[in-house]
Design an enzyme around this catalytic site. Structure first.
Site, PDB file in Angstrom:
ATOM      1  N   GLN A   1      15.012  -8.400  -3.698  1.00 31.41           N
ATOM      2  CA  GLN A   1      13.588  -8.970  -3.417  1.00 31.41           C
ATOM      3  C   GLN A   1      13.390  -9.724  -4.710  1.00 31.41           C
ATOM      4  O   GLN A   1      12.668 -11.095  -4.847  1.00 31.41           O
ATOM      5  CB  GLN A   1      12.630  -8.105  -2.898  1.00 31.41           C
TER       6      GLN A   1
ATOM      7  N   GLY B   1       0.891  -1.255  -0.216  1.00 30.28           N
ATOM      8  CA  GLY B   1       0.006   0.003  -0.129  1.00 30.28           C
ATOM      9  C   GLY B   1       0.823   1.217  -0.021  1.00 30.28           C
ATOM     10  O   GLY B   1       2.050   1.248  -0.322  1.00 30.28           O
ATOM     11  N   ASN B   2       0.275   2.452   0.400  1.00 32.01           N
ATOM     12  CA  ASN B   2       0.895   3.665   0.118  1.00 32.01           C
ATOM     13  C   ASN B   2       1.367   3.986  -1.291  1.00 32.01           C
ATOM     14  O   ASN B   2       2.766   4.246  -1.430  1.00 32.01           O
ATOM     15  CB  ASN B   2       1.587   4.050   1.382  1.00 32.01           C
TER      16      ASN B   2
ATOM     17  N   HIS C   1       4.425   1.833  -8.372  1.00 31.78           N
ATOM     18  CA  HIS C   1       3.410   0.359  -8.060  1.00 31.78           C
ATOM     19  C   HIS C   1       2.330   0.710  -9.375  1.00 31.78           C
ATOM     20  O   HIS C   1       1.964  -0.124  -9.904  1.00 31.78           O
ATOM     21  CB  HIS C   1       2.704   0.765  -6.858  1.00 31.78           C
TER      22      HIS C   1
ATOM     23  N   GLN D   1       7.909  -9.502   8.034  1.00 34.83           N
ATOM     24  CA  GLN D   1       9.195  -8.907   7.212  1.00 34.83           C
ATOM     25  C   GLN D   1       9.529  -7.608   7.813  1.00 34.83           C
ATOM     26  O   GLN D   1      10.557  -7.161   7.388  1.00 34.83           O
ATOM     27  CB  GLN D   1       8.823  -8.813   5.695  1.00 34.83           C
TER      28      GLN D   1
ATOM     29  N   LEU E   1      11.218   6.377  -6.526  1.00 35.51           N
ATOM     30  CA  LEU E   1      10.188   6.341  -5.787  1.00 35.51           C
ATOM     31  C   LEU E   1      10.100   5.265  -4.806  1.00 35.51           C
ATOM     32  O   LEU E   1      10.412   4.202  -4.966  1.00 35.51           O
ATOM     33  CB  LEU E   1       9.024   6.369  -6.551  1.00 35.51           C
ATOM     34  N   SER E   2       9.653   5.609  -3.742  1.00 34.55           N
ATOM     35  CA  SER E   2       9.410   4.535  -2.504  1.00 34.55           C
ATOM     36  C   SER E   2       8.254   5.266  -1.450  1.00 34.55           C
ATOM     37  O   SER E   2       8.309   6.414  -1.381  1.00 34.55           O
ATOM     38  CB  SER E   2      10.630   4.454  -1.751  1.00 34.55           C
TER      39      SER E   2
HETATM   40  O1  PAF Z   1       7.797  -4.971  -1.800  1.00 33.47           O
HETATM   41  C1  PAF Z   1       6.926  -4.945  -1.053  1.00 33.47           C
HETATM   42  O2  PAF Z   1       6.076  -4.214  -0.990  1.00 33.47           O
HETATM   43  C2  PAF Z   1       6.681  -6.155  -0.065  1.00 33.47           C
HETATM   44  O3  PAF Z   1       8.159  -6.673   0.122  1.00 33.47           O
HETATM   45  C3  PAF Z   1       5.756  -7.448  -0.770  1.00 33.47           C
HETATM   46  C4  PAF Z   1       6.513  -7.882  -1.947  1.00 33.47           C
HETATM   47  C5  PAF Z   1       4.547  -6.858  -1.034  1.00 33.47           C
HETATM   48  C6  PAF Z   1       5.756  -8.493   0.200  1.00 33.47           C
HETATM   49  O4  PAF Z   1       5.082  -7.857   1.550  1.00 33.47           O
END
Ligand code: PAF
Length: 290
Positions: A155, A27-28, A33, A57, A186-187
């Site tokens: 990741q 989200g956010n 995204h 996580q 962007l983050s």
């Molecule tokens: O990159 C992310 O936002 C998270 O690590 C993910 C892949 C949605 C897993 O919670």
């Protein structure tokens, strides 16, 4: 666009479709995204996004509690980008009992770089993504797609390997990092930066660019001896880190790796430079392929 909260409701919403294209998120949402969502709309016959801040996580001292939760704004942006189904489970929907079965990615991939500084992070990521895949793809009959941003480079690599080693019938697609006009990746965590920090934040991507430009000729020389190459790269990395830290950052790593497995590079390897550094209380990561 349908918003569903439970795995059962998600399966019902996806039942008419054969080929989901799935964007997992916490989200956010930002344009990085949304770019993945737009790409997803061109791949499957239904575009699905999940919004779930995954406790597994986060280490106890990290920002799980304060991580921005902006469901309504996220849904508006998802709908505008062409998303058809949003899966936003509560913790008790996704983890009705404590999640004691977990996915442990291999040490050589998951305990380096981010995994070294955030122990257990990739266990949490792999476990939730495995579970989200079960929810989204269980009933799919056609090609399945999962999209992740390259900003979280390690990741993406860990998850690609998970999908491949478990022979999951899913095509993993990596989306290019989206950047602000000044180059800052962007983050969701950029929102934590004060205005002064936001101005300074571009220094991380600049440091990565400068490091890649200095490393490029060394790597391109296929006749260099491996030990000499690694020593020179280490020297460049240390001085880049010292320069960033002199500006007030606290750098975890700035590291040149080979793209294929994030190991130390050999001469001639395609490379990526990855970095993680803290500005005030905000930890930012970024990377650049070269
Ligand atoms: O990159 C992310 O936002 C998270 O690590 C993910 C892949 C949605 C897993 O919670």
């Amino acid at each position: 666009m349908q918003l569903v909260h439970t795995p059962q409701a998600l399966r019902a919403a996806l039942a008419p479709f054969a080929s989901p294209a799935f964007v997992p998120t916490m989200g956010n949402l930002h344009d990085g995204h949304l770019d993945l969502v737009r790409q997803a709309t061109t791949l499957g016959d239904v575009t699905v996004a999940s919004i779930f801040v995954n406790r597994l996580q986060f280490a106890p001292h990290e920002d799980f509690d304060t991580y921005p939760r902006t469901l309504q704004a996220d849904c508006e942006r998802l709908q505008a980008a062409g998303c058809q189904v949003v899966f936003a489970p509560k913790e008790s929907d996704l983890y009705p009992v404590p999640q004691t079965f977990k996915v442990h990615p291999p040490t050589e991939l998951a305990d380096i770089l981010e995994g070294h500084f955030r122990p257990g992070f990739f266990v949490g990521v792999c476990t939730v993504v495995m579970k989200l895949f079960q929810c989204v793809f269980a009933e799919a009959k056609g090609p399945r797609f999962a999209l992740f941003g390259k900003k979280d480079y390690q990741q993406l690599m860990v998850l690609r390997n998970m999908v491949s080693q478990f022979a999951m019938p899913i095509t993993v697609v990596g989306g290019e990092t989206q950047r602000a006009a000044d180059g800052l990746a962007l983050s969701s965590r950029n929102g934590y930066l004060s205005p002064t920090e936001r101005q300074e934040a571009v220094a991380l991507s600049r440091a990565l660019r400068a490091l890649s430009e200095a490393a490029q000729p060394l790597l391109a020389n296929a006749t260099t001896d491996v030990a000499a190459l690694r020593q020179s790269l280490q020297h460049l990395e240390q001085s880049a880190k010292a320069q960033l830290d002199a500006r007030g950052w606290k750098t975890d790593y700035l590291s040149v790796r080979r793209r294929s497995d994030l190991n130390l590079p050999h001469p001639g390897d395609a490379a990526v430079v990855l970095g993680a550094s803290r500005l005030g209380t905000t930890r930012l990561i970024d990377n650049l392929e070269f």
